[in-house]
Scaffold this motif. Structure first.
Motif, mmCIF file in Angstrom:
data_model
loop_
_atom_site.group_PDB
_atom_site.id
_atom_site.type_symbol
_atom_site.label_atom_id
_atom_site.label_comp_id
_atom_site.label_asym_id
_atom_site.label_seq_id
_atom_site.Cartn_x
_atom_site.Cartn_y
_atom_site.Cartn_z
ATOM 1 N N VAL B 12 -32.981 -19.930 111.521
ATOM 2 C CA VAL B 12 -32.919 -20.936 110.489
ATOM 3 C C VAL B 12 -32.236 -22.292 110.654
ATOM 4 O O VAL B 12 -31.812 -22.268 111.724
ATOM 5 N N ALA B 13 -32.760 -23.249 110.796
ATOM 6 C CA ALA B 13 -32.118 -24.696 110.910
ATOM 7 C C ALA B 13 -32.017 -25.635 110.056
ATOM 8 O O ALA B 13 -33.150 -25.678 108.837
ATOM 9 N N LYS B 14 -30.919 -26.314 109.999
ATOM 10 C CA LYS B 14 -30.359 -27.344 108.968
ATOM 11 C C LYS B 14 -31.951 -28.699 109.119
ATOM 12 O O LYS B 14 -31.914 -29.243 110.037
ATOM 13 N N ARG B 15 -32.051 -29.251 107.825
ATOM 14 C CA ARG B 15 -33.067 -30.060 108.439
ATOM 15 C C ARG B 15 -32.415 -30.879 109.001
ATOM 16 O O ARG B 15 -31.256 -31.374 109.009
ATOM 17 N N GLY B 16 -33.256 -32.029 109.923
ATOM 18 C CA GLY B 16 -32.556 -33.028 110.481
ATOM 19 C C GLY B 16 -32.266 -31.869 111.706
ATOM 20 O O GLY B 16 -32.164 -33.356 112.927
ATOM 21 N N ARG B 81 -35.673 -33.049 114.244
ATOM 22 C CA ARG B 81 -35.600 -33.730 112.947
ATOM 23 C C ARG B 81 -36.628 -33.448 112.116
ATOM 24 O O ARG B 81 -37.149 -33.525 111.434
ATOM 25 N N THR B 82 -36.170 -31.356 112.197
ATOM 26 C CA THR B 82 -36.462 -30.593 111.002
ATOM 27 C C THR B 82 -36.903 -31.439 109.744
ATOM 28 O O THR B 82 -35.862 -31.686 109.408
ATOM 29 N N GLN B 83 -37.875 -30.629 109.182
ATOM 30 C CA GLN B 83 -38.229 -30.766 107.911
ATOM 31 C C GLN B 83 -38.528 -29.628 107.077
ATOM 32 O O GLN B 83 -39.164 -29.038 107.704
#
Lengths: 113, 114
Positions: B12-16, B81-83
């Motif tokens: 789980v990654a936070k956006r960005g 920089r995940t979206q």
């Protein structure tokens, strides 16, 4: 983009019956492969048929390939509950296509006990 | 190992945020592939390595995606920089010889961007 198109999208049959699913594709291929994916698990290779082959068998599986119609079918005989899964066809495109396999959207097969 | 191993299984990654996904192919397998699978869809090709050489990266959706296989074995797929649209299962596969041969898939990494 996805080249393969499986048909039907979903299929529900009784245990012991035969299941047939079809795949159509758009461009020339080197080979066509069928994969199975159980819920929560990775893809498992079932069978590979080359472009110069017309039919291939593996256990309860029978695959046909018609390159003139750009289509393939997968037949599972004497189905079992454990055959419940999604089935994907994947093509290795000939010529200058991408180096990976091109998958369809899959057929979701449910075997009713 | 006996099969293709991917880690982590879930991320789980936070956006960005930047993420790195790891793939251990079957020992000795020359070809390695990365695929992205959205919910209810078939896998879509991202990139292909033959040993350490990245021969095809035509499927990478943007320059935020980067893959490497520096010693011709383990591979890492990095997403910068995940979206939210990057949320998907990322599958790694390897094959013993040519690119069109039977591929052995790992169980995938499910990435959720929140």
């Amino acid at each position: 983009s996805q080249q393969g198109e499986e048909d039907p999208q979903a299929l529900s049959i009784q245990e012991g019956e035969n299941a047939t699913m079809n795949c159509s594709y758009k461009t020339s291929i080197n080979n066509l492969q069928w994969y199975r994916q159980n819920s929560g698990r990775g893809l498992v290779h079932l069978i590979l048929i080359r472009s110069n082959e017309r039919e291939k068998h593996s256990g309860r599986l029978r695959v046909t390939l018609d390159t003139s119609k750009k289509s393939s079918s997968l037949l599972i005989t004497a189905s079992r509950a454990a055959d419940t899964a999604s089935y994907f066809c994947a093509t290795d495109m000939a010529g200058g296509g991408a180096d990976g396999l091109t998958f369809g959207k899959g057929t979701h097969l449910i075997i009713q006990p | 190992g006996a099969g293709v191993s991917q880690s982590p299984r879930y991320k789980v990654a936070k956006r960005g945020q930047d993420v790195a996904l790891r793939c251990d192919p079957i020992s000795g397998h020359v070809s390695l592939f990365w695929y992205q699978q959205a919910l209810g869809q078939g896998p879509e090709f991202l990139t292909y390595f033959q040993n350490e050489a990245q021969l095809d990266k035509s499927g990478l959706p943007s320059d935020r995606f980067f893959a490497e296989r520096p010693e011709g074995s383990v591979s890492t797929l990095k997403i910068q920089r995940t979206q939210q649209e990057d949320s998907a299962v990322y599958l790694c596969a390897s094959s013993s010889t040519w690119k069109g041969a039977e591929a052995f898939f790992g169980q995938g990494t499910r990435l959720t961007v929140v």
